[in-house]
Scaffold this motif. Sequence first.
Motif, PDB file in Angstrom:
ATOM      1  N   ARG A  92     -11.813  -5.762 -19.263  1.00  0.00           N
ATOM      2  CA  ARG A  92     -12.740  -4.842 -18.604  1.00  0.00           C
ATOM      3  C   ARG A  92     -12.272  -4.610 -17.173  1.00  0.00           C
ATOM      4  N   PRO A  93     -12.780  -3.556 -16.545  1.00  0.00           N
ATOM      5  CA  PRO A  93     -12.395  -3.313 -15.156  1.00  0.00           C
ATOM      6  C   PRO A  93     -12.958  -4.387 -14.223  1.00  0.00           C
ATOM      7  N   ILE A  94     -12.269  -4.612 -13.136  1.00  0.00           N
ATOM      8  CA  ILE A  94     -12.779  -5.453 -12.052  1.00  0.00           C
ATOM      9  C   ILE A  94     -13.626  -4.540 -11.171  1.00  0.00           C
ATOM     10  N   THR A  95     -14.900  -4.843 -11.054  1.00  0.00           N
ATOM     11  CA  THR A  95     -15.799  -3.978 -10.295  1.00  0.00           C
ATOM     12  C   THR A  95     -15.894  -4.425  -8.840  1.00  0.00           C
ATOM     13  N   TRP A  96     -16.124  -3.464  -7.957  1.00  0.00           N
ATOM     14  CA  TRP A  96     -16.258  -3.783  -6.537  1.00  0.00           C
ATOM     15  C   TRP A  96     -17.305  -2.875  -5.905  1.00  0.00           C
ATOM     16  N   ARG A  97     -17.860  -3.357  -4.809  1.00  0.00           N
ATOM     17  CA  ARG A  97     -18.873  -2.577  -4.108  1.00  0.00           C
ATOM     18  C   ARG A  97     -18.769  -2.834  -2.609  1.00  0.00           C
ATOM     19  N   LEU A  98     -18.779  -1.762  -1.840  1.00  0.00           N
ATOM     20  CA  LEU A  98     -18.915  -1.859  -0.392  1.00  0.00           C
ATOM     21  C   LEU A  98     -20.412  -1.887  -0.104  1.00  0.00           C
ATOM     22  N   GLN A 112     -14.081   4.836   4.515  1.00  0.00           N
ATOM     23  CA  GLN A 112     -14.028   3.423   4.139  1.00  0.00           C
ATOM     24  C   GLN A 112     -13.802   3.276   2.639  1.00  0.00           C
ATOM     25  N   ILE A 113     -14.561   4.052   1.863  1.00  0.00           N
ATOM     26  CA  ILE A 113     -14.443   3.982   0.404  1.00  0.00           C
ATOM     27  C   ILE A 113     -13.086   4.485  -0.055  1.00  0.00           C
ATOM     28  N   ALA A 114     -12.612   5.575   0.530  1.00  0.00           N
ATOM     29  CA  ALA A 114     -11.321   6.145   0.135  1.00  0.00           C
ATOM     30  C   ALA A 114     -10.184   5.162   0.394  1.00  0.00           C
ATOM     31  N   MET A 115     -10.225   4.482   1.524  1.00  0.00           N
ATOM     32  CA  MET A 115      -9.161   3.530   1.839  1.00  0.00           C
ATOM     33  C   MET A 115      -9.211   2.308   0.931  1.00  0.00           C
ATOM     34  N   LEU A 116     -10.415   1.859   0.596  1.00  0.00           N
ATOM     35  CA  LEU A 116     -10.532   0.735  -0.337  1.00  0.00           C
ATOM     36  C   LEU A 116     -10.038   1.138  -1.729  1.00  0.00           C
ATOM     37  N   GLU A 117     -10.358   2.346  -2.163  1.00  0.00           N
ATOM     38  CA  GLU A 117      -9.889   2.814  -3.464  1.00  0.00           C
ATOM     39  C   GLU A 117      -8.369   2.864  -3.504  1.00  0.00           C
ATOM     40  N   LEU A 118      -7.759   3.321  -2.409  1.00  0.00           N
ATOM     41  CA  LEU A 118      -6.306   3.364  -2.340  1.00  0.00           C
ATOM     42  C   LEU A 118      -5.719   1.962  -2.394  1.00  0.00           C
ATOM     43  N   ALA A 119      -6.323   1.025  -1.680  1.00  0.00           N
ATOM     44  CA  ALA A 119      -5.816  -0.351  -1.650  1.00  0.00           C
ATOM     45  C   ALA A 119      -5.895  -0.988  -3.037  1.00  0.00           C
ATOM     46  N   PHE A 120      -7.021  -0.817  -3.741  1.00  0.00           N
ATOM     47  CA  PHE A 120      -7.139  -1.358  -5.098  1.00  0.00           C
ATOM     48  C   PHE A 120      -6.130  -0.695  -6.026  1.00  0.00           C
ATOM     49  N   ARG A 121      -5.964   0.594  -5.860  1.00  0.00           N
ATOM     50  CA  ARG A 121      -5.067   1.332  -6.743  1.00  0.00           C
ATOM     51  C   ARG A 121      -3.631   0.839  -6.637  1.00  0.00           C
ATOM     52  N   MET A 122      -3.212   0.438  -5.457  1.00  0.00           N
ATOM     53  CA  MET A 122      -1.829  -0.013  -5.288  1.00  0.00           C
ATOM     54  C   MET A 122      -1.531  -1.239  -6.150  1.00  0.00           C
ATOM     55  N   TRP A 123      -2.513  -2.114  -6.310  1.00  0.00           N
ATOM     56  CA  TRP A 123      -2.304  -3.275  -7.176  1.00  0.00           C
ATOM     57  C   TRP A 123      -2.398  -2.893  -8.647  1.00  0.00           C
ATOM     58  N   SER A 124      -3.266  -1.941  -8.988  1.00  0.00           N
ATOM     59  CA  SER A 124      -3.419  -1.562 -10.391  1.00  0.00           C
ATOM     60  C   SER A 124      -2.176  -0.862 -10.916  1.00  0.00           C
ATOM     61  N   GLU A 125      -1.334  -0.358 -10.019  1.00  0.00           N
ATOM     62  CA  GLU A 125      -0.123   0.333 -10.437  1.00  0.00           C
ATOM     63  C   GLU A 125       0.976  -0.625 -10.890  1.00  0.00           C
ATOM     64  N   VAL A 126       0.857  -1.907 -10.584  1.00  0.00           N
ATOM     65  CA  VAL A 126       1.957  -2.825 -10.859  1.00  0.00           C
ATOM     66  C   VAL A 126       1.578  -3.920 -11.852  1.00  0.00           C
ATOM     67  N   LEU A 129      -4.211  -4.149 -14.639  1.00  0.00           N
ATOM     68  CA  LEU A 129      -5.534  -4.370 -14.071  1.00  0.00           C
ATOM     69  C   LEU A 129      -6.201  -3.023 -13.819  1.00  0.00           C
ATOM     70  N   ARG A 130      -7.507  -2.990 -14.013  1.00  0.00           N
ATOM     71  CA  ARG A 130      -8.286  -1.789 -13.720  1.00  0.00           C
ATOM     72  C   ARG A 130      -9.389  -2.153 -12.743  1.00  0.00           C
ATOM     73  N   PHE A 131      -9.577  -1.297 -11.757  1.00  0.00           N
ATOM     74  CA  PHE A 131     -10.620  -1.508 -10.761  1.00  0.00           C
ATOM     75  C   PHE A 131     -11.610  -0.346 -10.824  1.00  0.00           C
ATOM     76  N   LYS A 132     -12.880  -0.666 -10.618  1.00  0.00           N
ATOM     77  CA  LYS A 132     -13.913   0.357 -10.696  1.00  0.00           C
ATOM     78  C   LYS A 132     -14.952   0.133  -9.603  1.00  0.00           C
ATOM     79  N   ARG A 133     -15.194   1.164  -8.835  1.00  0.00           N
ATOM     80  CA  ARG A 133     -16.255   1.081  -7.832  1.00  0.00           C
ATOM     81  C   ARG A 133     -17.609   1.173  -8.528  1.00  0.00           C
ATOM     82  N   GLN A 134     -18.486   0.237  -8.230  1.00  0.00           N
ATOM     83  CA  GLN A 134     -19.792   0.190  -8.877  1.00  0.00           C
ATOM     84  C   GLN A 134     -20.864   0.134  -7.798  1.00  0.00           C
TER      85      GLN A 134
END
Length: 456
Positions: A92-98, A112-126, A129-134
Amino acid sequence: PPTISHDRLKRDIHWLGYPVHEFVYDSKSSRQNHLQHLRNSLAKDEAVVKLLHKRLRNQFYRRKRSAPMLEDNVIFDSNGNAITKFKQYENRPITWRLLSAGYSKRFPIINQIAMLELAFRMWSEVAPLRFKRQDHGHIDDVDVHIIFGERSHLDCPKAFDGAGGEYAHSRIGFDMHFDDDENFKIRDYGEHGIYFVRVAVHEIGHVLGLGHNDKRDSIMFPVYQSSSGGVDLELGSYDRKALQRIYGVCRGTFDLVFDWLRKKPALTPKDHPRYIFNTYFFRGDHYWMYENRANRTRFGDPLFIANEWRGLPNQIDCYTQILDHKGNYEYEINTYFFKGDMYYLYDDEQDRVKPGYPRLIAEDFGSLCNESIPNDLDAVYFDKRTNLLYFFKGKWVWSFKNENIQKGCIEQKYLFTTLFPMKDGEENVVLGDVSQLFYSYAHRTLYVFVGETVYE
């Protein structure tokens, strides 16, 4: 119970990414009592991480310089990396919340949200892992809680130290806290300050189980490193492999990989026309654009093929472009897609399939000759050196003269290994399993895809 030596204790603590000499105690007796308590308890494996967790919060020592907290149910190897997956994240996705109580005062929430989404995405590319803002639902259902704070913040037992000290701290699998006294900035260039995305990527690395290392070009280096020379922030090979040792690598095949070459008008009448290309990966009903310069996929991908490539079907078999040299840097480019028994001519300027298409492969590729090109092709490749099209299916390859598609004929039929000699032992692996041929303009190399393996 058996006791753990002082050296063993130091080693265990160092595995967490903390040089032991960076901690000082208020008194010698406090230090001795604390260490003895840990020695007696560390013999029980299940208590190791919990006690180290307590040690990080212990009142007897303080930090001389910043390093994120690493805690909670993970065993570390000698490189400071977690060796146990977070099993709950596998399917399942790893969920996160600001948290709304922890917004930064320095820049808009949308940034703030856009930068966090970019940071999570960089790890999901390698890693897989899936990340989802909740943003909605009970907070206990969210895996990673994120806040900005100053000094004593919310109920965190570890206060920040103001500007210029610790930028952030985090717990494996749980929280990330950022010091809002720091001069965080949105961009990685042009202005004085600390690029927030870089700090966030570092902290997410800790959340995922990575410790510090001594590689200065690594995102997990414990001291903040600003970018230089206009180089964009990217995860290096060391960071990628460290995460993949925990979670494995991304697996799977693609229906199509290709460079889409297009002609752009000359800037002035005296100039030559310009040619640009982008790299695309198609799978099922989605596609990704790959940014060769940054070695990553475009932010926001994948997108639906039907919405962006008007007139094309999903699950395409093959792609090729025919370049007809007109002289003086002029090329006429025709772009073709193949699926089943049909082929599509794509209008590069209008960004859609041309009227009158698709058409039957058998009717236009060799219909006037003794043999036609078969349906359900594995790959198609245009060799601009010989001006021949090559069609691949199973162990066979057909060469086709392309002066006029609908009047052309098959020139010759080859075994695959005749055109592409393989090393001993590789023939059976490749023969009949070629999924596509991809000529990369970025690398000036022809790649042969066989399942998840790529040959040059």
